[in-house]
Scaffold this motif. Structure first.
Motif: not given
Ligand code: UTP
Length: 297
Positions: A11, A13-18, A28, A106, A109-111
């Motif tokens: 997975p 697809a997260g935003l990687g905001t940190r 990221k 995805q 970003a629904l989790g």
């Molecule tokens: P994180 O909790 O680290 O979130 O996701 P993030 O968006 O990557 O980073 P921050 O918190 O904004 O900095 C843990 C894993 O789940 C994936 C992320 O890509 C990461 O591998 N993820 C999370 C998804 O694929 N989709 C989502 O909607 C959320």
């Protein structure tokens, strides 16, 4: 039930905001520990564990990640002409078999649970691994390989487990645990990101899972949980409620949380020090810093 695990979901697809502002344009997972992107460590670990199908759950802005796994014929021919065989070898080590990677989008970003659910049609009815590339694990035997070997014996859901200080519980899925058998711990319940005083133990789930397809069915029914996201933890916990087994696996190895800046920097230093070509220089620099620090005291 087949116990061989040949598919893994990544997975990403997260935003990687940190890591903003970098993650405005750089995924990221492409950020490098020394000279290898995080995703390469994850892929290498999966290959060592016998994974043959690599399913990436991606999102808008992750194009660089898809490009990374393409051949780059111009670069390769240039290196060949210049006789840079060592670099060519390094590139070859990243080659993937044609058709081995699938990308699923995805849309929102629904989790993490939702991201895994997006890959359901590619998993069908077999056990599968989930690897979060943010968690990089240095280990003699790669973490997922340790888990796959254990899974071949027990054939039940398994999550990588690690002790953390209780005050950090709110950053993890935490395990309520029963009896232990070697590295395996029976899980009685799971709580996503509890406050320290509500945490059932100090054993946390980190980014490696081997799951049975039932978990995907649980995800079908899930509503958003902690943090407004659809949590993978909740779908696994549902399996326990339905009296299926879940195990924590205490892996042997050192895990770096590369999803936050401090963890990423630590990993950079550790992986730099592990490299023959960099160790002496980096160590000399760290000693120099220590002297400066002492002088300032
Ligand atoms: P994180 O909790 O680290 O979130 O996701 P993030 O968006 O990557 O980073 P921050 O918190 O904004 O900095 C843990 C894993 O789940 C994936 C992320 O890509 C990461 O591998 N993820 C999370 C998804 O694929 N989709 C989502 O909607 C959320």
């Amino acid at each position: 039930m087949r116990r061989k695990v040949t598919k893994a979901i990544f997975p990403v697809a997260g935003l990687g905001t940190r890591f903003l502002p970098a993650t405005k344009s750089v995924p990221k997972e492409i950020m490098t520990l020394v000279d290898r992107p995080l995703i390469q460590y994850a892929i290498d670990e999966a290959r060592a564990a016998g994974i043959k199908e690599f399913i990436f759950v991606t999102s808008r802005g992750k194009g660089a990640l898809e490009d990374y796994f393409d051949h780059n014929p111009v670069l390769e021919s240039d290196l060949r002409k210049k006789g840079k065989t060592e670099l060519l070898e390094i590139l070859r080590g990243t080659d993937m078999e044609s058709g081995a990677i699938a990308y699923i989008r995805q849309h929102k970003a629904l989790g993490l649970g939702h991201a895994v659910w997006c890959a359901r049609r590619l998993i069908a009815n077999e056990p599968f691994a989930v690897i979060l590339p943010d968690d990089v694990i240095a280990a003699e035997k790669p973490c997922l390989q340790q888990m796959v070997e254990a899974f071949e014996d027990i054939g039940e859901n398994m999550v990588a487990a690690m002790e953390v200080p209780r005050e950090q519980s709110s950053a993890y899925g935490m395990l309520d645990i029963g009896e232990e058998n070697g590295p395996l711990v029976r899980v009685k319940g799971m709580v996503e990101k509890p406050a320290a005083e509500d945490s059932p133990s100090n054993l946390a789930v980190i980014g490696r899972y081997i799951l049975t397809p039932k978990v995907l069915q649980n995800l079908n029914k899930l509503k958003s949980g902690s943090g407004g996201e659809i949590q993978l933890t909740d779908a696994i916990a549902e399996d326990i409620r339905q009296e299926r087994e879940v195990y924590g696996y205490r892996f042997r190895g050192r895990r770096f949380d590369c999803g936050n800046k401090s963890g990423f920097l630590r990993a950079t230093v550790a992986f730099g020090l592990a490299r023959d070509d960099l160790r002496d220089d980096l160590m000399a620099y760290l000693r120099e810093l220590q002297h400066v620090d002492r002088a300032a005291e």
